[in-house]
Design a protein around this motif. Structure first.
Motif, short mmCIF file in Angstrom:
data_model
loop_
_atom_site.label_atom_id
_atom_site.label_comp_id
_atom_site.label_asym_id
_atom_site.label_seq_id
_atom_site.Cartn_x
_atom_site.Cartn_y
_atom_site.Cartn_z
N LYS A 104 -4.11 6.78 1.15
CA LYS A 104 -5.19 6.38 0.23
C LYS A 104 -6.15 7.54 0.00
O LYS A 104 -6.56 7.80 -1.15
CB LYS A 104 -5.92 5.18 0.81
CG LYS A 104 -6.94 4.55 -0.13
CD LYS A 104 -7.52 3.28 0.47
CE LYS A 104 -8.54 2.65 -0.45
NZ LYS A 104 -9.10 1.40 0.12
N LYS A 105 -6.49 8.26 1.08
CA LYS A 105 -7.41 9.39 0.95
C LYS A 105 -6.77 10.51 0.14
O LYS A 105 -7.43 11.14 -0.69
CB LYS A 105 -7.79 9.90 2.35
CG LYS A 105 -8.79 11.06 2.33
CD LYS A 105 -10.12 10.63 1.74
CE LYS A 105 -11.14 11.76 1.84
NZ LYS A 105 -12.43 11.40 1.18
N PRO A 120 -1.90 2.98 3.82
CA PRO A 120 -2.31 3.79 4.98
C PRO A 120 -3.51 4.66 4.62
O PRO A 120 -3.61 5.17 3.50
CB PRO A 120 -1.07 4.64 5.27
CG PRO A 120 0.07 3.82 4.74
CD PRO A 120 -0.46 3.14 3.52
N ARG A 121 -4.40 4.81 5.56
CA ARG A 121 -5.65 5.50 5.27
C ARG A 121 -5.45 6.90 4.73
O ARG A 121 -6.09 7.32 3.78
CB ARG A 121 -6.52 5.55 6.54
CG ARG A 121 -7.90 6.17 6.31
CD ARG A 121 -8.74 6.10 7.58
NE ARG A 121 -8.94 4.71 7.97
CZ ARG A 121 -9.58 4.35 9.09
NH1 ARG A 121 -10.06 5.28 9.91
NH2 ARG A 121 -9.74 3.08 9.37
N SER A 122 -4.53 7.67 5.35
CA SER A 122 -4.34 9.05 4.91
C SER A 122 -3.71 9.11 3.51
O SER A 122 -4.03 9.99 2.72
CB SER A 122 -3.46 9.82 5.90
OG SER A 122 -2.15 9.31 5.91
N TYR A 174 3.65 6.12 8.97
CA TYR A 174 2.82 4.93 9.03
C TYR A 174 3.60 3.64 8.81
O TYR A 174 3.24 2.60 9.33
CB TYR A 174 1.72 5.03 7.97
CG TYR A 174 0.84 6.21 8.19
CD1 TYR A 174 1.12 7.42 7.55
CD2 TYR A 174 -0.24 6.16 9.06
CE1 TYR A 174 0.33 8.53 7.77
CE2 TYR A 174 -1.04 7.27 9.27
CZ TYR A 174 -0.75 8.44 8.64
OH TYR A 174 -1.52 9.53 8.86
N ARG A 228 -3.60 -2.56 1.55
CA ARG A 228 -3.33 -2.07 2.91
C ARG A 228 -2.58 -0.74 2.87
O ARG A 228 -1.69 -0.50 3.69
CB ARG A 228 -2.53 -3.12 3.68
CG ARG A 228 -3.30 -4.39 3.96
CD ARG A 228 -2.56 -5.30 4.92
NE ARG A 228 -1.36 -5.84 4.33
CZ ARG A 228 -1.32 -6.99 3.65
NH1 ARG A 228 -2.43 -7.68 3.46
NH2 ARG A 228 -0.18 -7.44 3.16
N THR A 242 -8.31 6.53 -7.22
CA THR A 242 -7.29 6.38 -6.17
C THR A 242 -6.16 5.48 -6.65
O THR A 242 -4.98 5.79 -6.47
CB THR A 242 -7.93 5.76 -4.92
OG1 THR A 242 -8.95 6.63 -4.44
CG2 THR A 242 -6.89 5.53 -3.83
N GLU A 253 -6.96 9.65 -3.43
CA GLU A 253 -8.33 9.84 -3.90
C GLU A 253 -8.60 11.30 -4.22
O GLU A 253 -9.17 11.63 -5.28
CB GLU A 253 -9.31 9.35 -2.84
CG GLU A 253 -10.77 9.54 -3.22
CD GLU A 253 -11.72 9.14 -2.10
OE1 GLU A 253 -12.94 9.35 -2.26
OE2 GLU A 253 -11.24 8.63 -1.06
N VAL A 270 -5.04 13.99 6.51
CA VAL A 270 -5.13 13.85 5.06
C VAL A 270 -4.64 15.10 4.34
O VAL A 270 -3.96 15.02 3.32
CB VAL A 270 -6.59 13.54 4.65
CG1 VAL A 270 -6.72 13.56 3.15
CG2 VAL A 270 -7.00 12.19 5.21
#
Length: 350
Positions: free
Chosen positions: A303-304, A299-301, A45, A297, A317, A307, A67
């Protein structure tokens, strides 16, 4: 004018305060062992981004980026997971969280409250809150323009001075040449002490260069002023921010120079510098992360994954993201305007 970024809905984030439009220094090297697993994912990313200096050719190719993969690599790397349960390898402090010993023997708490741009009254209120929940390490940058408010809070708290670790900063990277850089840095040192004197603070535990000068000669001029402040007993340690390994080596080329104790760098779980910690460690320098939560900001994966890992250990998170910094050998400076988040950011050392 100055600009900062905060996480939407949660401002537990410390940004290096930059003059608008200023260029941030880039640092590039090989991966640390502790961050290796996550780095493979982060490269997918971050390393491939045009604006990033962290390009690892071939590493990010072929990764799915889902994820589950991210979570497995986070856990298997040793950067997170079992380390969240381990206390044996960590030096403990009863107040303010875990500590690390700097190269001059000073104890440095790994979690710092870094004041941001707001007025002196706000700075005083937030510092009082930080003190009340247990923070004892404070980053009071001259760029925030509220050192007097911070100092008033210290005075009001009435804590023994030796319980606090106070870092001030000097901005003198505009000056070019040894003498000009020396004079501007010298003036900046005095300005810090004058502001802190409002709260009865007669010395700082650390003075930090916000940015390196434009060339090695200028950097050495900056450092001469710092060396004099140290010799006068007005600071206990010297530090830098946004220094590359080459800029550190400029200072260290003088064998009589005081080695910086800390280098404050942009470093977080979503944008890890492949070897920031290791390159500084080899020179005896501790990394302190600014923007430890990636300005919202991540990266979504990633951050997930943070979490999901947090759910297994009863952490949020953002607590996992901060703990990753600690477990990869760095420290961090964070900020918030919420007492709940002050407490949350400090509650990561169990």
């Amino acid at each position: 004018s100055f600009s900062t970024n905060r996480i939407k809905g949660r401002s537990s984030e410390s940004m290096q305060l930059l003059p608008s439009g200023a260029q941030r220094r880039r640092h590039s090297c090989s991966a640390t062992a502790a961050a290796a697993g996550l780095l493979v994912v982060a490269a997918r990313y971050v390393g491939s981004s045009r604006g990033s200096a962290y390009v690892l050719p071939g590493v990010h190719e072929g990764l799915s980026g889902d994820v589950a993969l991210t979570r497995r690599l986070l856990l298997s790397s040793g950067a997170l997971g079992p380390a969240l349960l381990s206390e044996a390898a960590l030096a403990r402090s009863t107040i303010g969280g875990d500590v690390v010993a700097l190269n001059n023997g000073l104890s440095f708490q790994k979690a710092s409250f870094g004041l941001q741009i707001y007025d002196d009254d706000t700075a005083q209120r937030l510092t009082e809150t930080a003190i009340s929940v247990g923070y004892r390490n404070f980053f009071a940058s001259v760029l925030a323009r509220n050192q007097k408010g911070f100092a008033r809070a210290v005075k009001k708290a009435g804590l023994p001075r030796e319980e606090l670790f106070i870092c001030g900063t000097v901005l003198s990277n505009q000056a070019s040449g040894f003498e000009a850089a020396y004079r501007l840095t010298k003036r900046g040192c005095k300005e810090n002490l004058d502001a802190f004197a409002v709260g009865g603070i007669s010395y700082v535990d650390m003075i930090m260069l916000d940015y390196p000068g434009p060339d090695c000669n200028s950097i050495k001029g900056q450092w001469k002023a710092f060396e004099e402040m140290l010799a006068e007993g007005k600071t206990k340690s010297l530090a830098v921010s946004n220094f590359s390994p080459e800029q550190l080596d400029c200072l260290l080329s003088d064998k009589s120079a005081t080695v910086p104790t800390v280098n404050q760098l942009p470093y977080n779980v979503g944008r890890p510098d492949p070897s920031a910690v290791e390159e500084n460690r080899k020179r005896g320098v501790v990394v302190q992360a600014w923007s430890p939560l990636g300005s919202g900001r991540l990266p979504r994966s990633v951050k997930k994954a943070c979490e999901e890992i947090g759910q297994a250990y009863g952490k949020s998170t953002y607590q996992v993201a901060l703990r990753w910094i600690i477990d990869t050998g760095a420290t961090f400076s964070t900020q918030t305007q919420s007492k709940e988040h002050f407490e949350e950011d400090l509650n990561i050392f169990d």
